[in-house]
Design an enzyme around this catalytic site. Structure first.
Site, mmCIF file in Angstrom:
data_model
loop_
_atom_site.group_PDB
_atom_site.id
_atom_site.type_symbol
_atom_site.label_atom_id
_atom_site.label_comp_id
_atom_site.label_asym_id
_atom_site.label_seq_id
_atom_site.Cartn_x
_atom_site.Cartn_y
_atom_site.Cartn_z
ATOM 1 N N SER A 46 8.708 1.855 9.638
ATOM 2 C CA SER A 46 8.613 3.548 9.590
ATOM 3 C C SER A 46 7.464 4.080 9.657
ATOM 4 O O SER A 46 6.498 3.215 9.218
ATOM 5 C CB SER A 46 9.524 3.528 8.140
ATOM 6 O OG SER A 46 9.512 5.104 7.836
ATOM 7 N N ILE A 103 3.979 5.440 9.721
ATOM 8 C CA ILE A 103 2.721 5.148 9.948
ATOM 9 C C ILE A 103 2.656 3.605 10.171
ATOM 10 O O ILE A 103 1.861 2.790 11.273
ATOM 11 C CB ILE A 103 1.722 5.431 8.762
ATOM 12 C CG1 ILE A 103 1.465 6.771 8.555
ATOM 13 C CG2 ILE A 103 0.170 4.776 8.989
ATOM 14 C CD1 ILE A 103 0.905 7.594 7.556
ATOM 15 N N SER A 139 -4.363 7.121 0.202
ATOM 16 C CA SER A 139 -3.965 8.486 0.260
ATOM 17 C C SER A 139 -5.257 9.617 0.056
ATOM 18 O O SER A 139 -5.767 8.979 -1.072
ATOM 19 C CB SER A 139 -2.924 9.099 -0.329
ATOM 20 O OG SER A 139 -2.557 10.198 -0.545
ATOM 21 N N TYR A 159 1.147 8.248 -8.321
ATOM 22 C CA TYR A 159 0.922 7.865 -6.993
ATOM 23 C C TYR A 159 -0.472 7.811 -6.792
ATOM 24 O O TYR A 159 -1.219 6.897 -6.090
ATOM 25 C CB TYR A 159 1.859 8.706 -6.080
ATOM 26 C CG TYR A 159 1.628 8.469 -4.539
ATOM 27 C CD1 TYR A 159 2.049 7.537 -3.815
ATOM 28 C CD2 TYR A 159 0.660 9.291 -3.922
ATOM 29 C CE1 TYR A 159 1.769 7.533 -2.234
ATOM 30 C CE2 TYR A 159 0.421 9.342 -2.420
ATOM 31 C CZ TYR A 159 1.085 8.380 -1.569
ATOM 32 O OH TYR A 159 0.929 8.366 -0.506
ATOM 33 N N LYS A 188 -3.160 5.011 -5.697
ATOM 34 C CA LYS A 188 -3.777 5.137 -4.190
ATOM 35 C C LYS A 188 -5.449 4.978 -4.617
ATOM 36 O O LYS A 188 -6.256 4.705 -3.844
ATOM 37 C CB LYS A 188 -3.649 6.280 -3.617
ATOM 38 C CG LYS A 188 -2.044 6.311 -3.087
ATOM 39 C CD LYS A 188 -1.930 5.268 -1.918
ATOM 40 C CE LYS A 188 -0.527 4.990 -1.313
ATOM 41 N NZ LYS A 188 -0.515 4.272 -0.441
ATOM 42 N N THR A 204 6.311 11.692 8.660
ATOM 43 C CA THR A 204 7.001 10.480 8.481
ATOM 44 C C THR A 204 8.029 10.695 7.488
ATOM 45 O O THR A 204 8.344 11.487 6.738
ATOM 46 C CB THR A 204 6.054 9.377 7.751
ATOM 47 O OG1 THR A 204 5.829 9.862 6.489
ATOM 48 C CG2 THR A 204 4.826 9.211 8.466
HETATM 49 N N1 LIG Z 1 2.830 10.247 5.525
HETATM 50 C C1 LIG Z 1 1.540 10.740 4.957
HETATM 51 O O1 LIG Z 1 1.095 11.886 5.150
HETATM 52 C C2 LIG Z 1 0.776 9.935 4.052
HETATM 53 C C3 LIG Z 1 -0.531 10.366 3.552
HETATM 54 C C4 LIG Z 1 -1.319 9.491 2.567
HETATM 55 C C5 LIG Z 1 -0.910 8.283 2.656
HETATM 56 N N2 LIG Z 1 0.318 7.649 3.342
HETATM 57 C C6 LIG Z 1 0.901 6.240 3.112
HETATM 58 O O2 LIG Z 1 0.907 5.708 4.221
HETATM 59 C C7 LIG Z 1 1.950 4.686 3.787
HETATM 60 C C8 LIG Z 1 3.075 4.550 4.856
HETATM 61 O O3 LIG Z 1 3.790 5.733 4.434
HETATM 62 P P1 LIG Z 1 4.546 6.662 5.468
HETATM 63 O O4 LIG Z 1 4.521 8.079 5.443
HETATM 64 O O5 LIG Z 1 4.710 5.965 7.007
HETATM 65 O O6 LIG Z 1 6.160 6.480 4.838
HETATM 66 P P2 LIG Z 1 7.565 5.830 5.116
HETATM 67 O O7 LIG Z 1 7.964 6.440 6.603
HETATM 68 O O8 LIG Z 1 8.673 6.061 4.256
HETATM 69 O O9 LIG Z 1 7.135 4.121 5.401
HETATM 70 C C9 LIG Z 1 6.739 3.431 4.368
HETATM 71 C C10 LIG Z 1 7.024 1.915 4.405
HETATM 72 O O10 LIG Z 1 6.892 1.299 3.220
HETATM 73 C C11 LIG Z 1 7.999 0.297 3.095
HETATM 74 N N3 LIG Z 1 8.231 0.330 1.423
HETATM 75 C C12 LIG Z 1 8.143 1.359 0.576
HETATM 76 N N4 LIG Z 1 8.411 0.656 -0.621
HETATM 77 C C13 LIG Z 1 8.337 -0.708 -0.295
HETATM 78 C C14 LIG Z 1 8.469 -1.822 -1.106
HETATM 79 N N5 LIG Z 1 8.807 -1.784 -2.641
HETATM 80 N N6 LIG Z 1 8.543 -3.053 -0.665
HETATM 81 C C15 LIG Z 1 8.308 -3.134 0.573
HETATM 82 N N7 LIG Z 1 8.109 -1.979 1.459
HETATM 83 C C16 LIG Z 1 8.294 -0.999 0.918
HETATM 84 C C17 LIG Z 1 9.140 1.181 3.445
HETATM 85 O O11 LIG Z 1 10.280 0.483 3.647
HETATM 86 P P3 LIG Z 1 11.688 1.223 3.574
HETATM 87 O O12 LIG Z 1 11.959 1.700 5.013
HETATM 88 O O13 LIG Z 1 12.730 0.083 3.423
HETATM 89 O O14 LIG Z 1 11.718 2.344 2.568
HETATM 90 C C18 LIG Z 1 8.522 1.741 4.881
HETATM 91 O O15 LIG Z 1 8.514 0.646 5.604
HETATM 92 C C19 LIG Z 1 2.125 4.701 2.538
HETATM 93 O O16 LIG Z 1 1.318 3.777 1.875
HETATM 94 C C20 LIG Z 1 1.823 6.031 2.127
HETATM 95 O O17 LIG Z 1 1.498 6.319 0.576
HETATM 96 C C21 LIG Z 1 1.152 8.527 3.909
#
Ligand SMILES: NC(=O)c1ccc[n+]([C@@H]2O[C@H](COP(=O)([O-])OP(=O)(O)OC[C@H]3O[C@@H](n4cnc5c(N)ncnc54)[C@H](OP(=O)(O)O)[C@@H]3O)[C@@H](O)[C@H]2O)c1
Length: 346
Positions: free
Chosen positions: A58, A60, A194, A219, A223, A255
């Site tokens: 999913s 990133i 983050s 969170y 982070k 995302t």
């Molecule tokens: N998007 C942003 O703007 C942003 C900003 C700062 C930091 N981040 C960080 O970037 C990373 C990716 O986030 P994203 O925005 O791409 O979110 P996302 O689309 O929800 O992807 C998150 C991924 O982590 C997996 N995950 C969550 N909890 C888990 C667990 N307990 N065990 C195993 N896998 C788990 C999810 O699996 P499922 O599909 O099964 O839920 C998914 O594959 C995260 O660490 C997030 O904190 C994102």
């Protein structure tokens, strides 16, 4: 009148963007930096490398896996269950090697492996590490999986969930994979943190929110812990293992995770959000860019990155942590993960 050279203009603009959160974290930041700093293409530097990306189904993580696969890397993505793994595999093949496209779908498919990992269960981390034993060296480990949880809850391991998912479980995975990361020179471990961490200081007795729970605070603390941990890993293991430990923040990316955890924010920032690929860009930079070998090469590890440059870890003086608190973080992680770090005795 003094002339401003083009390169200086790039770094002046970079500093101006960094001073403003919206400018830096939104799409504006990456678009302007890419243009003014003339970022090189991340060419097929990855041929022959192996990477493990957690949460690769999913957002990133998916974009990171796609970027690595497109550049010749052999990629293991982890997902929480087999159905998500199968779906992610199909999505990645369509993205990276669409039928009739320039890349050979069968060859790309042979370089993509899916594995199960649920960070809510330390047993799942250990099971993955055992399976990896059959997969050989790992050059790049990306701790991408993460989420913001609406309520405080405990895992079956007896740990607070936000702390376990972002801290204890990926720390355990890192420790168990050190033998694989040291099979070849120049391995990298990337913690996807983050920018929200800028609001919190590392206070180890509060990392699992023992008092009141607020999702964004829990969170941000987790982070922040990742950023301090990357520095501590570099100090303790960087020299002896040769592994480069990095933390980075992706900016604000569109995302599924962002839409679920911060729907109002995602709606308001809307067109200024980065694409998942833009969020993944610095991860790919850290995974694929060659180290210079110089003593002051930031790619040697221990830094916090965004948009392909090392960034300050503290925008506020109140968040600066000391060495003693980072050492306490290490001790807490070792105890909560129940692991003996390499180079130490039980
Ligand atoms: N998007 C942003 O703007 C942003 C900003 C700062 C930091 N981040 C960080 O970037 C990373 C990716 O986030 P994203 O925005 O791409 O979110 P996302 O689309 O929800 O992807 C998150 C991924 O982590 C997996 N995950 C969550 N909890 C888990 C667990 N307990 N065990 C195993 N896998 C788990 C999810 O699996 P499922 O599909 O099964 O839920 C998914 O594959 C995260 O660490 C997030 O904190 C994102």
């Amino acid at each position: 009148m003094a002339h401003v050279r083009t390169d200086d203009r790039g770094s002046l603009l970079d500093r101006a963007l960094e001073a403003s959160v919206v400018g830096s974290f939104s799409r504006i930041g990456i678009v302007l930096r890419r243009r003014t700093q003339r970022w090189p293409e991340l060419a097929d530097a990855g041929r022959g490398l192996s990477a493990l990306v957690t949460g690769g189904n999913s957002g990133i993580g998916l974009a990171t896996a796609a970027g690595l696969l497109a550049r010749g890397v052999r990629v293991v993505i982890t997902t929480r269950d087999e159905a998500k793994g199968a779906q992610a595999r199909a999505t990645l093949l369509d993205l990276v090697a669409p039928v009739g496209g320039p890349l050979d779908r069968t060859e790309v498919g042979a370089r993509l492996v899916t594995a199960s990992l649920d960070l809510d269960r330390l047993g799942s981390v250990r099971a993955l590490a055992e399976r990896i034993d059959t997969l050989g060296p790992i050059d790049v480990l990306v701790h991408n999986a993460g989420a913001m949880f609406a309520e405080r809850s405990m895992t079956e391991d007896g740990l607070e969930r936000t702390w376990q998912v972002h801290g204890v479980a990926p720390f355990l995975l890192t420790m168990l994979l050190v033998p694989h990361l040291t099979m070849r020179p120049d391995a990298r471990v990337v913690w996807v943190s983050s920018g929200g961490m800028y609001t919190e200081r590392l206070v180890v007795r509060r990392v699992d929110s023992p008092g009141g729970y607020r999702p964004s605070v829990a969170y941000a603390r987790a982070k922040r812990a990742q950023v301090e941990l990357a520095r501590e890993l570099h100090r303790r293991l960087g020299g002896s293992t040769g592994i480069a430990f990095h933390a980075m923040h992706p900016g604000w990316a569109r995302t599924p995770g962002l839409r679920t955890s911060l729907p109002t924010f995602a709606r308001i920032v809307g067109p200024l959000l980065r694409s998942p690929a833009e969020g993944a860009d610095t991860i790919l930079h850290l995974a694929l860019t060659a180290r210079s070998g110089a003593d002051d090469d930031p790619l040697a590890g221990g830094r916090f990155w965004a948009d392909r440059s090392p960034r300050t870890t503290d925008r506020l003086s109140r968040t600066v942590a000391d060495d003693a608190e980072r050492a306490a973080l290490w001790d807490r992680l070792v105890a909560d993960a129940g692991v003996v770090p390499p180079g130490t005795t039980a």
